[in-house]
Design a protein around this motif. Structure first.
Motif, PDB file in Angstrom:
ATOM      1  N   ARG A  32       4.723  14.383  -0.275  1.00  0.00           N
ATOM      2  CA  ARG A  32       5.887  13.835   0.448  1.00  0.00           C
ATOM      3  C   ARG A  32       5.560  13.645   1.926  1.00  0.00           C
ATOM      4  O   ARG A  32       5.867  12.621   2.519  1.00  0.00           O
ATOM      5  N   ALA A  33       4.907  14.667   2.490  1.00  0.00           N
ATOM      6  CA  ALA A  33       4.547  14.595   3.914  1.00  0.00           C
ATOM      7  C   ALA A  33       3.514  13.489   4.130  1.00  0.00           C
ATOM      8  O   ALA A  33       3.604  12.714   5.083  1.00  0.00           O
ATOM      9  N   PHE A  34       2.559  13.400   3.218  1.00  0.00           N
ATOM     10  CA  PHE A  34       1.502  12.392   3.361  1.00  0.00           C
ATOM     11  C   PHE A  34       2.093  10.984   3.294  1.00  0.00           C
ATOM     12  O   PHE A  34       1.712  10.090   4.049  1.00  0.00           O
ATOM     13  N   GLU A  35       3.054  10.827   2.393  1.00  0.00           N
ATOM     14  CA  GLU A  35       3.686   9.514   2.198  1.00  0.00           C
ATOM     15  C   GLU A  35       4.367   9.016   3.483  1.00  0.00           C
ATOM     16  O   GLU A  35       4.347   7.832   3.787  1.00  0.00           O
ATOM     17  N   ARG A  36       4.926   9.976   4.238  1.00  0.00           N
ATOM     18  CA  ARG A  36       5.619   9.592   5.473  1.00  0.00           C
ATOM     19  C   ARG A  36       4.639   9.094   6.531  1.00  0.00           C
ATOM     20  O   ARG A  36       4.990   8.285   7.369  1.00  0.00           O
ATOM     21  N   ASP A  37       3.400   9.613   6.469  1.00  0.00           N
ATOM     22  CA  ASP A  37       2.422   9.254   7.508  1.00  0.00           C
ATOM     23  C   ASP A  37       1.030   9.169   6.876  1.00  0.00           C
ATOM     24  O   ASP A  37       0.144   9.959   7.191  1.00  0.00           O
ATOM     25  N   PRO A  38       0.847   8.223   5.952  1.00  0.00           N
ATOM     26  CA  PRO A  38      -0.414   8.207   5.196  1.00  0.00           C
ATOM     27  C   PRO A  38      -1.595   7.731   6.030  1.00  0.00           C
ATOM     28  O   PRO A  38      -1.426   6.969   6.979  1.00  0.00           O
ATOM     29  N   LEU A  39      -2.776   8.211   5.667  1.00  0.00           N
ATOM     30  CA  LEU A  39      -4.010   7.700   6.264  1.00  0.00           C
ATOM     31  C   LEU A  39      -4.751   6.980   5.146  1.00  0.00           C
ATOM     32  O   LEU A  39      -5.268   7.610   4.227  1.00  0.00           O
ATOM     33  N   VAL A  40      -4.740   5.671   5.200  1.00  0.00           N
ATOM     34  CA  VAL A  40      -5.354   4.867   4.134  1.00  0.00           C
ATOM     35  C   VAL A  40      -6.511   4.094   4.759  1.00  0.00           C
ATOM     36  O   VAL A  40      -6.303   3.099   5.464  1.00  0.00           O
ATOM     37  N   VAL A  68       0.838  -1.213   0.000  1.00  0.00           N
ATOM     38  CA  VAL A  68       0.000   0.000   0.000  1.00  0.00           C
ATOM     39  C   VAL A  68       0.865   1.252   0.000  1.00  0.00           C
ATOM     40  O   VAL A  68       0.631   2.181  -0.761  1.00  0.00           O
ATOM     41  N   ALA A  69       1.924   1.274   0.820  1.00  0.00           N
ATOM     42  CA  ALA A  69       2.768   2.467   0.937  1.00  0.00           C
ATOM     43  C   ALA A  69       3.277   2.921  -0.425  1.00  0.00           C
ATOM     44  O   ALA A  69       3.333   4.121  -0.711  1.00  0.00           O
ATOM     45  N   GLU A  70       3.604   1.982  -1.285  1.00  0.00           N
ATOM     46  CA  GLU A  70       4.109   2.330  -2.613  1.00  0.00           C
ATOM     47  C   GLU A  70       3.031   3.038  -3.438  1.00  0.00           C
ATOM     48  O   GLU A  70       3.284   4.029  -4.097  1.00  0.00           O
ATOM     49  N   GLY A  71       1.806   2.522  -3.366  1.00  0.00           N
ATOM     50  CA  GLY A  71       0.688   3.105  -4.110  1.00  0.00           C
ATOM     51  C   GLY A  71       0.366   4.513  -3.650  1.00  0.00           C
ATOM     52  O   GLY A  71      -0.061   5.349  -4.447  1.00  0.00           O
ATOM     53  N   VAL A  72       0.590   4.796  -2.374  1.00  0.00           N
ATOM     54  CA  VAL A  72       0.245   6.099  -1.801  1.00  0.00           C
ATOM     55  C   VAL A  72       0.910   7.234  -2.570  1.00  0.00           C
ATOM     56  O   VAL A  72       0.301   8.271  -2.810  1.00  0.00           O
ATOM     57  N   SER A  73       2.143   7.030  -3.008  1.00  0.00           N
ATOM     58  CA  SER A  73       2.876   8.128  -3.650  1.00  0.00           C
ATOM     59  C   SER A  73       2.297   8.481  -5.022  1.00  0.00           C
ATOM     60  O   SER A  73       2.608   9.527  -5.564  1.00  0.00           O
ATOM     61  N   ARG A  74       1.450   7.628  -5.573  1.00  0.00           N
ATOM     62  CA  ARG A  74       0.863   7.927  -6.886  1.00  0.00           C
ATOM     63  C   ARG A  74      -0.530   8.539  -6.780  1.00  0.00           C
ATOM     64  O   ARG A  74      -1.145   8.878  -7.783  1.00  0.00           O
ATOM     65  N   ALA A 118      -4.422  14.156  17.877  1.00  0.00           N
ATOM     66  CA  ALA A 118      -5.763  13.553  17.948  1.00  0.00           C
ATOM     67  C   ALA A 118      -5.801  12.301  17.075  1.00  0.00           C
ATOM     68  O   ALA A 118      -6.345  11.262  17.488  1.00  0.00           O
ATOM     69  N   ARG A 119      -5.208  12.385  15.911  1.00  0.00           N
ATOM     70  CA  ARG A 119      -5.209  11.211  15.029  1.00  0.00           C
ATOM     71  C   ARG A 119      -4.453  10.052  15.676  1.00  0.00           C
ATOM     72  O   ARG A 119      -4.890   8.904  15.647  1.00  0.00           O
TER      73      ARG A 119
END
Ligand code: PLP
Length: 428
Positions: free
Chosen positions: A16-24, A1-7, A383-384
């Motif tokens: 870039r920031a989201f990729e480091r701490d994604p919410l999927v 999943v982490a790989e897909g997040v960057s696309r 909070a998250r």
């Protein structure tokens, strides 16, 4: 999943920031959602102020499923559907007399865009062809498409896409705590001054979100909307309410217009109309405006616009089921009854936490002001971490918009987690 997040380009988010701490996220039930790692969160903001019935509402899911079986789409340029007629009738019955038609779309921005087109075309066909300008407020969010973005009042959101649509002007919004009466309210005078300075015969419409959401739940001061209605009437300008978040129970009433006892000429809704179970949005037209679009073929007064998924039968079925749920379970009264409870809990939090600069809430919509944008981001992050989803406001705050089905205990849980997040962020 982490790989897909960057696309994936997440809205308004630095990848870039989201990729480091994604919410999927992968599933939801009631007021909770689960991410792909199995971590559970209380959804304190109903997705994006949309999932008003929470997740897994079987009645709405069944209505959507049945409609998919029966008819997923009716050719929007040459036909309508039984569901669309049914939902239009049902929606108009929620409104006072004087509203005669609804133009349905699928997303909120489409309907904001539609309201501007309807306003401009109305004036052309009602004897004021020179009226095209639209006045909105700094700090307002009205959507992401070019017209809706032109009415939006944030330079940063607009800059990469300029030049935008000509003819959009802005005035200052009321400040929090600004409680002048209408005639003394400088904000109302601003609208009047700008309309007169621009020449009223060039101004088509004023658009406002009655309770400004993104700027931090800014409530209209007493008399503000009535005063605005008077200014618009005086100058022959149409008044548009953007109720995409405000409508369908979020403020403890079907519409902000009802809660503040002021009705616009065009009322735009979206999000909560289907509680997030299928896309639908719309523009309600007053009889006077709708009349200008009614004529014989040779009159050429028809609305020359539309979208493939506008008023799609699946969205209409979701809306019908959502309205039934809101009515049958007394959900709007429930929000109104618990409004003081939520406000009281937030005030208690503010009294205990020195970092909190103020709280505002109405219905199930609230904002907790913090000293800076960075402090607000830190609280949202914390909070998250603690299992609560919130949204930042653009004025150094954290917003809450719990599902309207939340119980008093659910609201307590949300405010408790938020308080722990505020305390913990203050310690860091
Ligand atoms: C007040 C308001 N207007 C318009 C929109 C745009 O709606 P959509 O994102 O469905 O296009 C939004 C979306 O958040 C909104 O909050």
């Amino acid at each position: 999943v982490a790989e897909g997040v960057s696309r994936v380009m997440v809205d308004f988010t630095q990848m870039r920031a989201f990729e480091r701490d994604p919410l999927v996220l992968s599933r939801g039930e009631g007021i909770r959602v689960w991410d792909v790692e199995g971590k559970v969160y209380v959804d304190g903001v109903s997705g994006v102020m949309t999932m008003n019935l929470g997740y897994g509402n079987q009645a709405v899911i069944q209505a959507v499923t049945d409609q998919l079986q029966r008819l997923p789409l009716a050719a929007p340029t040459s036909a309508t559907s039984d569901r669309m007629i049914e939902v239009t009738d049902r929606l108009l019955r929620l409104l006072p007399p004087g509203f005669g038609a609804i133009k349905l779309h699928s997303g909120g921005s489409e309907s904001v865009e539609g309201a501007f087109k309807i306003a401009r075309q109305f004036h052309r066909q009602a004897g004021s062809p020179g009226r095209y300008k639209v006045i909105s407020r700094y700090g307002a969010y009205h959507g992401a498409t070019m017209g809706a973005l032109s009415a939006t009042g944030y330079a940063a959101y607009k800059a990469p896409y300029e030049p935008l649509v000509p003819g959009f002007l802005h005035v200052a919004p009321p400040e929090p705590g600004h409680d002048h009466l209408a005639r003394g309210c400088s904000c109302i005078e601003d609208f009047d001054r700008v309309i007169r300075a621009e020449d009223p015969s060039t101004v088509a419409a004023v658009v406002v979100e009655p309770v400004m959401t993104m700027a931090g739940v800014l409530l209209p001061p007493a008399g503000y909307l009535v005063g605005l209605r008077e200014v618009c009437d005086r100058h022959g300008v149409l008044l548009i309410f953007d109720e995409i978040i405000n409508g369908f129970g979020r403020l403890g009433a079907w519409f902000a217009a009802e809660r503040f006892n002021t009705w616009p000429d065009l009322l735009v809704f979206g999000k909560g109309v289907t509680a997030g179970y299928a896309p639908l949005s719309g523009v309600v037209l007053s009889d006077r405006v709708a009349e200008a679009f009614s004529g014989a073929a040779e009159d050429h007064v028809q609305y020359l616009s539309g979208h493939t998924y506008g008023g799609n039968p699946v969205g209409c079925a979701a809306a019908l089921a959502t309205i039934t749920q809101l009515e049958d379970h007394g959900i709007i009264d429930h929000v109104r009854e618990l409004e003081p409870h939520l406000q009281g809990r937030l005030e208690a939090l503010a009294a205990r936490q020195p970092a909190v600069r103020g709280v505002r809430s109405i219905g199930f919509l609230a904002c907790v002001d913090l000293p800076s944008q960075a402090a607000a981001a830190a609280v949202a992050r914390e909070a998250r971490e603690l299992g609560l989803l919130t949204l930042p406001s653009t004025r150094a705050g954290v917003r809450l918009a719990p599902p309207l089905v939340s119980s008093a205990a659910d609201l307590d849980e949300i405010v408790d987690i938020l308080e722990r997040a505020v305390a913990s962020a203050a310690r860091d």
